[in-house]
Scaffold this motif. Sequence first.
Motif, mmCIF file in Angstrom:
data_model
loop_
_atom_site.group_PDB
_atom_site.id
_atom_site.type_symbol
_atom_site.label_atom_id
_atom_site.label_comp_id
_atom_site.label_asym_id
_atom_site.label_seq_id
_atom_site.Cartn_x
_atom_site.Cartn_y
_atom_site.Cartn_z
ATOM 1 N N LYS A 79 -0.553 10.974 3.292
ATOM 2 C CA LYS A 79 -1.335 9.750 3.110
ATOM 3 C C LYS A 79 -0.693 8.564 3.827
ATOM 4 O O LYS A 79 -1.383 7.720 4.398
ATOM 5 N N THR A 123 3.817 5.675 -5.661
ATOM 6 C CA THR A 123 3.669 5.765 -7.115
ATOM 7 C C THR A 123 2.580 6.766 -7.500
ATOM 8 O O THR A 123 2.760 7.583 -8.406
ATOM 9 N N ARG A 124 1.471 6.720 -6.771
ATOM 10 C CA ARG A 124 0.319 7.565 -7.101
ATOM 11 C C ARG A 124 0.612 9.041 -6.861
ATOM 12 O O ARG A 124 0.180 9.915 -7.616
ATOM 13 N N HIS A 125 1.367 9.340 -5.792
ATOM 14 C CA HIS A 125 1.584 10.734 -5.409
ATOM 15 C C HIS A 125 3.046 11.145 -5.545
ATOM 16 O O HIS A 125 3.501 12.048 -4.834
ATOM 17 N N LYS A 126 3.774 10.517 -6.457
ATOM 18 C CA LYS A 126 5.197 10.815 -6.562
ATOM 19 C C LYS A 126 5.467 12.258 -6.990
ATOM 20 O O LYS A 126 6.542 12.799 -6.722
ATOM 21 N N LYS A 158 0.832 -1.206 0.000
ATOM 22 C CA LYS A 158 0.000 0.000 0.000
ATOM 23 C C LYS A 158 0.864 1.253 0.000
ATOM 24 O O LYS A 158 0.548 2.244 -0.673
ATOM 25 N N MET A 170 1.898 12.741 -0.466
ATOM 26 C CA MET A 170 2.237 11.329 -0.320
ATOM 27 C C MET A 170 2.551 11.004 1.146
ATOM 28 O O MET A 170 2.053 10.029 1.707
ATOM 29 N N GLU A 182 2.249 1.748 -3.381
ATOM 30 C CA GLU A 182 1.212 2.261 -4.273
ATOM 31 C C GLU A 182 1.005 3.758 -4.068
ATOM 32 O O GLU A 182 0.858 4.522 -5.034
ATOM 33 N N LEU A 183 1.017 4.204 -2.791
ATOM 34 C CA LEU A 183 0.875 5.629 -2.502
ATOM 35 C C LEU A 183 2.056 6.422 -3.050
ATOM 36 O O LEU A 183 1.893 7.545 -3.552
#
Length: 271
Positions: free
Chosen positions: A89, A77-80, A71, A86, A74-75
């Motif tokens: 989160k 990658t999503r908020h890089k 997880k 990031m 994934e965070l």
Amino acid sequence: MNIYEFPPIELLVNAAYWVVTWLSTLLEPLAGSASAALAIVVLTLVVRAVLIPVGLSQVRAGITRRRLAPKISELQTRHKKNPELMQQKIMELYKEEKASPMAGCLPVLAQMPVLMAVYGIFIQSTIGGHANELLNHSLLGIPLNAGFVGLLGGGDLTVVSIAVFAVIVVIITVVAALSRHLLTPDMPQTPPVQASTTDRPAMPDLSGVTRMLSFMPFMTAVIALFVPLAATLYLMTTTAWTLAERLVLNRAFKVDEQDGPSRRFRAARPP
């Protein structure tokens, strides 16, 4: 002011002195002149047995961190492109899971008062207003209040003392290497961010914390050269206990099996 004159610490040292003296008298028929050294080992084992619940919480926290690794990746990658969001989160994720990156420090912190007490009873000439009888005890002719560096500086090193300290340091180093190889988890790395303009604290780099903790047993080997032999025996025993305890608990909680999905996830991610 002598820190050992501070009432709470003085009380702790007096209690440790009484326990070690009592154990030494009890073990003297078995260990002879090494009874005080054996008493230190026994005291260490008792303390670590009492702290088993702390070890359990450490393993559970480790399992949670491993479970959260996909997880967190994934965070990342999503908020890089937004490191501050990031980290916010990631902090929220850890808060929801009631996990702490500092859980690995608990066993070390819990033992600090005991180590301080063991150190204290072998550097003071009087305890509770009476002569410190433990200073008369030795192991293979080496006073329990003598340290390797102190003996070296005073020109009092002998073949026996060198051998004893070398064996202890080697044991600590080997255990440290095994601990780092077998117990250090793979953690996702949190990239650094610029200082936040908000009041929200930044998420600490968990990979850095994990790496630091994995090197602590090696630091123990260095510390063992500077403290009295009695404290060195404590460090050797507690380091070996930590490795054995973690191996047993990891097997009981099937940590390696639970770690499998996280490792497969990381292996599947593109570089």
